[in-house]
Design a protein around this motif. Structure first.
Motif, short mmCIF file in Angstrom:
data_model
loop_
_atom_site.label_atom_id
_atom_site.label_comp_id
_atom_site.label_asym_id
_atom_site.label_seq_id
_atom_site.Cartn_x
_atom_site.Cartn_y
_atom_site.Cartn_z
N ASP A 119 -13.96 29.31 -72.61
CA ASP A 119 -13.72 29.73 -71.22
C ASP A 119 -12.79 28.79 -70.47
N ALA A 120 -12.38 27.66 -71.07
CA ALA A 120 -11.31 26.82 -70.50
C ALA A 120 -9.98 27.31 -71.06
N ALA A 121 -8.92 26.98 -70.36
CA ALA A 121 -7.61 27.51 -70.76
C ALA A 121 -6.51 26.54 -70.34
N MET A 122 -5.27 26.95 -70.61
CA MET A 122 -4.13 26.10 -70.29
C MET A 122 -4.02 25.84 -68.79
N ASN A 123 -4.57 26.73 -67.96
CA ASN A 123 -4.53 26.45 -66.53
C ASN A 123 -5.47 25.30 -66.17
N ASP A 124 -6.50 25.06 -66.99
CA ASP A 124 -7.43 23.95 -66.76
C ASP A 124 -6.91 22.64 -67.34
N LEU A 125 -6.30 22.72 -68.52
CA LEU A 125 -5.76 21.53 -69.20
C LEU A 125 -4.40 21.91 -69.76
N MET A 126 -3.35 21.50 -69.06
CA MET A 126 -1.99 21.91 -69.39
C MET A 126 -1.36 21.08 -70.51
N ARG A 127 -1.84 19.88 -70.77
CA ARG A 127 -1.15 18.95 -71.66
C ARG A 127 -0.87 19.51 -73.05
N PRO A 128 -1.82 20.19 -73.72
CA PRO A 128 -1.49 20.72 -75.05
C PRO A 128 -0.33 21.72 -75.02
N ILE A 162 -13.85 18.54 -74.52
CA ILE A 162 -12.47 18.15 -74.82
C ILE A 162 -12.30 16.74 -74.28
N LEU A 163 -12.08 15.79 -75.19
CA LEU A 163 -12.13 14.38 -74.83
C LEU A 163 -10.80 13.89 -74.25
N SER A 164 -10.86 12.68 -73.68
CA SER A 164 -9.66 11.99 -73.15
C SER A 164 -8.92 12.85 -72.14
N ALA A 165 -9.66 13.53 -71.28
CA ALA A 165 -9.07 14.50 -70.35
C ALA A 165 -9.09 14.02 -68.90
N GLY A 166 -9.35 12.73 -68.68
CA GLY A 166 -9.45 12.24 -67.32
C GLY A 166 -8.13 12.08 -66.60
N PHE A 193 -7.19 17.70 -64.42
CA PHE A 193 -7.37 18.49 -63.20
C PHE A 193 -6.12 18.49 -62.34
N THR A 194 -5.42 17.33 -62.22
CA THR A 194 -4.28 17.27 -61.30
C THR A 194 -3.14 18.19 -61.69
N MET A 195 -3.04 18.56 -62.97
CA MET A 195 -1.98 19.47 -63.40
C MET A 195 -2.50 20.90 -63.54
N ARG A 197 -7.32 32.35 -61.86
CA ARG A 197 -8.49 31.63 -62.36
C ARG A 197 -8.78 30.46 -61.42
N GLY A 198 -10.01 30.37 -60.95
CA GLY A 198 -10.41 29.25 -60.11
C GLY A 198 -10.40 27.96 -60.91
N ARG A 199 -9.96 26.89 -60.26
CA ARG A 199 -9.95 25.60 -60.95
C ARG A 199 -11.37 25.07 -61.16
N ALA A 200 -11.50 24.20 -62.16
CA ALA A 200 -12.80 23.73 -62.62
C ALA A 200 -13.51 22.89 -61.58
#
Length: 427
Positions: free
Chosen positions: A316-325, A377-381, A385-387, A394-397
């Protein structure tokens, strides 16, 4: 491929992952998913590692100015402010966040290539420490704004030393082809121009060569070039009070081996002292190395979709939640919050529900999971969220801070109605 970095504040015990003293799966059930979880201990320990070098022997004048673009939640800013941090900002919005977090504007440096007149005025009225100026047009505008407000703008010039940071091209900032800073050969004439401006006061010099840097030699190369400039400026009657050596120290996402934070800071500070510049105030601007491994992103498995050439673990997480990958093809370790011996072992691409083939969080991951299981998903601090965005509406986390056995909600999950609350129909 599954590579799990060593994390402070997060641990696995008997197949169960914890944030300090709380099970990650309990946090997922309590706050829902996707949710970012941060460890107060990890944040504090990383900051203390810099402080140990900054205050070695009680003689050094060095301070951490947190590069808050990495993670700007006001609870995290407030924690760093309480620990004694200053802040490195790149927008007027970030200045407002520092003030909301009870940070001291007098310990703020304002970086960035596109400062508007309004942002400059707000920063001058707030009484920030310094503007890191990145071009002559910016310098001219700042002088005009300060004159209009009858104020003096404390400035340093950001030097582009043309040093290869040996990092991803999107996060390299110190080469000739980058948009950042003033070209090395133009620095002296630009300082001489600044000296003639009635409402600018030269106080420092600044350099930042990139992000996720795992070697120390590029820093030393850049530092030597900047120290040479300080000598040349002195011969022109320009006295530098502080040296801002930027940030960019990397963390371990996979098998990287960045220097220990305290050893890294000591090496740079020792070098400055050995070269005869120990009288300068030194500013560090770390971001990722303070927060990157202090946060994880929790997500829940929705479906397992086998395929002819790929198996997909849809979460249920996606690229809008974590853009780096999607943006950098960055690696983040992905682990099951609790072991599931009843599930089959398989290799999956971990993907989200967004309608883009680029919506992936991890490729070729060995996982033993079932629908409904929670993943971390580790090392995500840092730059998580800022990106993040609201793509696909989709609402942000949500964001949570853990301290020992306590968990505090530090940002509520965005509701769907809030995403279009500012929009209007055409009558």
């Amino acid at each position: 491929m599954n590579i799990t970095p060593s994390l402070n504040g997060f641990s696995q015990q008997d197949g169960v992952w914890y944030a300090e003293g709380i099970r990650l799966s309990d946090l997922a059930q309590r706050f829902g998913t996707p949710t970012y979880v941060y460890s107060k201990k990890a944040l504090t320990d990383a900051f203390s590692a810099y402080e140990k070098a900054c205050h070695k022997n009680g003689r050094r004048r060095a301070r951490v100015h947190y590069a808050m673009k990495a993670n700007s939640n006001i609870a995290i800013l407030n924690l760093f402010a309480q620990l004694g941090a200053g802040f490195d900002i790149v927008s007027g919005g970030e200045l407002a966040r520092v003030i909301a977090a009870k940070g001291n504007p007098a310990h703020v440096v304002f970086s960035g290539v596109g400062k508007t007149e309004h942002e400059m005025a707000d920063a001058l009225n707030a009484g920030i420490k310094c503007f890191n100026v990145e071009s002559i047009p910016e310098l001219t505008r700042l002088n005009e704004v300060a004159k209009r407000l009858n104020k003096k703008a404390a400035i340093s010039l950001r030097v582009n030393p043309d040093v290869d940071a040996k990092t991803h091209p999107y996060i390299s900032t110190g080469l000739k082809g980058n948009k950042f800073g003033i070209a090395y050969d133009d620095v002296l004439p630009t300082y001489l121009a600044a000296k003639q401006m009635t409402h600018c006061e030269i106080v420092g010099i600044d350099c930042h060569i990139g992000s996720q840097i795992t070697e120390i030699n590029p820093y030393l190369d850049a530092l030597d070039r900047v120290l040479l400039l300080i000598e040349q400026l002195k011969s022109q009657g320009i006295t530098i009070q502080h040296l801002d050596i930027g940030g960019g120290l990397g963390i371990c996402y996979t098998d990287e081996t960045p220097p220990d934070i305290t050893a890294f800071a000591n090496t740079l500070l020792d070098h400055i002292e050995q070269e005869g510049f120990g009288h300068l105030e030194i500013l560090f601007e770390p971001g990722r190395s303070l927060v990157g491994n202090a946060g994880v992103l929790l997500t829940q498995v929705e479906f397992l979709k086998p395929g002819e050439t790929k198996n997909f673990c849809i979460v249920d997480a996606a690229m809008n939640d974590l853009m780096r990958p999607a943006m950098y093809e960055a690696y983040h370790a992905i682990v099951a919050c609790e072991s599931n011996p009843n599930a089959p072992q398989a290799t999956y691409d971990v993907v989200g529900p967004i309608c883009e083939s680029g919506d992936w969080l991890g490729r070729d991951r060995a996982l033993q999971v079932s629908p409904g299981d929670y993943l971390a998903i580790l090392s995500a601090g840092a730059y998580g969220f800022t990106m993040s965005s609201n793509y696909n509406t989709r609402g942000r986390a949500a964001e949570v801070m853990v301290s020992g056995q306590e968990a505090h909600l530090i940002r509520e999950r965005e509701s769907i109605p809030s995403l279009f609350a500012l929009e209007r129909l055409v009558p």
